[in-house]
Design a protein around this motif. Structure first.
Motif, short mmCIF file in Angstrom:
data_model
loop_
_atom_site.label_atom_id
_atom_site.label_comp_id
_atom_site.label_asym_id
_atom_site.label_seq_id
_atom_site.Cartn_x
_atom_site.Cartn_y
_atom_site.Cartn_z
N ARG A 181 -43.32 -88.42 32.61
CA ARG A 181 -42.06 -87.73 32.31
C ARG A 181 -41.25 -88.50 31.28
O ARG A 181 -40.66 -87.93 30.36
N ALA A 220 -42.33 -90.67 29.01
CA ALA A 220 -42.95 -90.61 27.69
C ALA A 220 -42.66 -89.27 27.03
O ALA A 220 -42.36 -89.20 25.84
N GLN A 221 -42.73 -88.19 27.82
CA GLN A 221 -42.47 -86.85 27.27
C GLN A 221 -41.02 -86.73 26.81
O GLN A 221 -40.75 -86.25 25.70
N LEU A 266 -39.05 -89.11 25.98
CA LEU A 266 -38.86 -89.99 24.83
C LEU A 266 -39.32 -89.33 23.54
O LEU A 266 -38.63 -89.36 22.52
N ALA A 267 -40.49 -88.68 23.59
CA ALA A 267 -41.02 -88.00 22.40
C ALA A 267 -40.08 -86.88 21.96
O ALA A 267 -39.82 -86.70 20.77
N LEU A 268 -39.55 -86.13 22.94
CA LEU A 268 -38.64 -85.04 22.61
C LEU A 268 -37.33 -85.58 22.02
O LEU A 268 -36.81 -85.05 21.04
N LYS A 270 -36.86 -88.49 20.49
CA LYS A 270 -37.10 -89.08 19.16
C LYS A 270 -37.02 -88.01 18.09
O LYS A 270 -36.46 -88.21 17.02
N GLU A 271 -37.61 -86.84 18.41
CA GLU A 271 -37.61 -85.74 17.46
C GLU A 271 -36.18 -85.23 17.23
O GLU A 271 -35.80 -84.96 16.09
#
Lengths: 235, 115
Positions: free
Chosen positions: B97, B99-100, B102-104, B106-107
């Protein structure tokens, strides 16, 4: 800017696909008016840069989550940004992008919650090794037995889903080998599915993620998590 | 007290003290210490009160009382390993969760203006 009549996201989970991802993204951008999202699953090569310079939105996962974890990141993105439909394809060129309208049609027409591309329907003509065909037969029966869905290609990763499934998958989606499992999840949700014929090709670059030992592990893991999902409670 | 009794008392007491000390220094979380504390206390009690051990093994039908001690020890180890598997699964889920998200995020940051 012209808004397409439907907000559709094309999502590509990608791990070490620098050779193919750029081409696929630019072809998608040329061909369709839809947004393209690449979820970079912790690649150490230039996957992220190649996808970005080809015009995709890129989500960089800080570590490798597995294909399901990466796909779920795309579902979360689609959920948060209010997309109505999501098409998921592979980043290695196995899926024919010209068949995207086929998987999308039942979704946009409101005929199904999920439309799954099958390489065995129509005259698509896919050939696989004997163990692979055996595996596919096995999972076909498993899916049919437990969900009643009639499927020809239970391991297909080429599909389109609507808003309802985007929201459900954002909460529940297996980390690895999600395709077969997805059927029981959809069954538990009471989702309507449709299979449409698509073309799939042998891999151009890189190796299939499935080795001999991996294949046995795959069968056991998928069957187990399928059966568990059949009796699990969903909150 | 026989030598073997003395040995097992010393060992289980040392384990108990060590666990308590780790919890006190916050090197071990309380929730993970509970099983260890229970386990070492059971072994300690059964080493001191040998007649309990003998009576207990007679109740469950074990002819050689010390093997009850082994049984208890093995059960305890299994329990703690299952506990770890559960803890790892929970961490795995949380890590995914995170990592997901974080990726969202960052974008969104890269975009400047989210949504």
């Amino acid at each position: 800017m012209d808004r397409p009549p439907h907000r559709v996201l094309i999502a590509i989970p990608a791990f070490q696909e620098e050779q193919t991802i750029g081409q696929i993204v630019s072809a998608l951008r040329r061909r369709f008016p839809y947004d393209v999202l690449v979820v970079n699953d912790g690649s150490t090569d230039a996957t992220s840069a190649a996808a970005r310079s080809a015009g995709a939105t890129v989500l960089d996962l800080p570590c490798n989550l597995g294909i399901g974890g990466a796909a779920q990141t795309a579902f979360l993105f689609a959920r948060d940004r209010g997309y109505e439909a999501l098409v998921r394809i592979d980043g290695d060129g196995q899926h024919e992008i010209e068949d995207i309208p086929r998987v999308l049609e039942p979704i946009l027409a409101g005929k199904a919650d999920a439309a799954i591309g099958s390489r065995f329907l129509g005259e698509a003509g896919y050939r696989g090794s004997i163990p692979r065909i055996f595996g596919i037969r096995f999972f076909r029966s498993l899916v049919n037995l437990f969900t009643g869905y009639r499927v020809t290609d239970p391991t297909s990763g080429f599909f389109a889903i609507n808003r309802r499934l985007i929201e459900f998958y954002s909460r529940h989606y297996p980390s690895d080998y999600p395709e077969v499992d997805a059927y029981i999840l959809m069954h538990r949700l009471g989702a309507g599915t449709a299979e449409v014929p698509v073309r799939m090709y042998a891999r151009v670059e890189g190796k299939s993620s499935i080795t001999t030992f991996g294949a046995i592990y795959y069968m056991v893991k998928v069957t187990l998590s399928f059966l568990i999902n059949a009796i699990r409670r969903f909150g | 007290m026989s030598r073997v009794t003395l040995l097992s008392v010393c060992m289980s007491a040392a384990l108990l003290v060590y666990i308590l000390e780790m919890v006190r220094r916050r090197r071990l979380r309380e929730e993970y210490s509970i099983l260890w504390l229970c386990g070492s206390m059971v072994i300690l009690v059964l080493s001191v009160k040998q007649d309990w051990l003998i009576r207990l093994s007679r109740i469950v039908g074990i002819a050689y009382p010390p093997s009850l001690l082994f049984l208890v020890g093995i059960l305890f180890i299994m329990l703690i390993l299952i506990h770890f598997s559960i803890a790892i699964s929970k961490l795995h889920q949380m890590n995914k969760r995170m990592a997901q998200e974080l990726a969202l995020l960052k974008e969104e940051v890269k975009e400047g203006d989210p949504k």
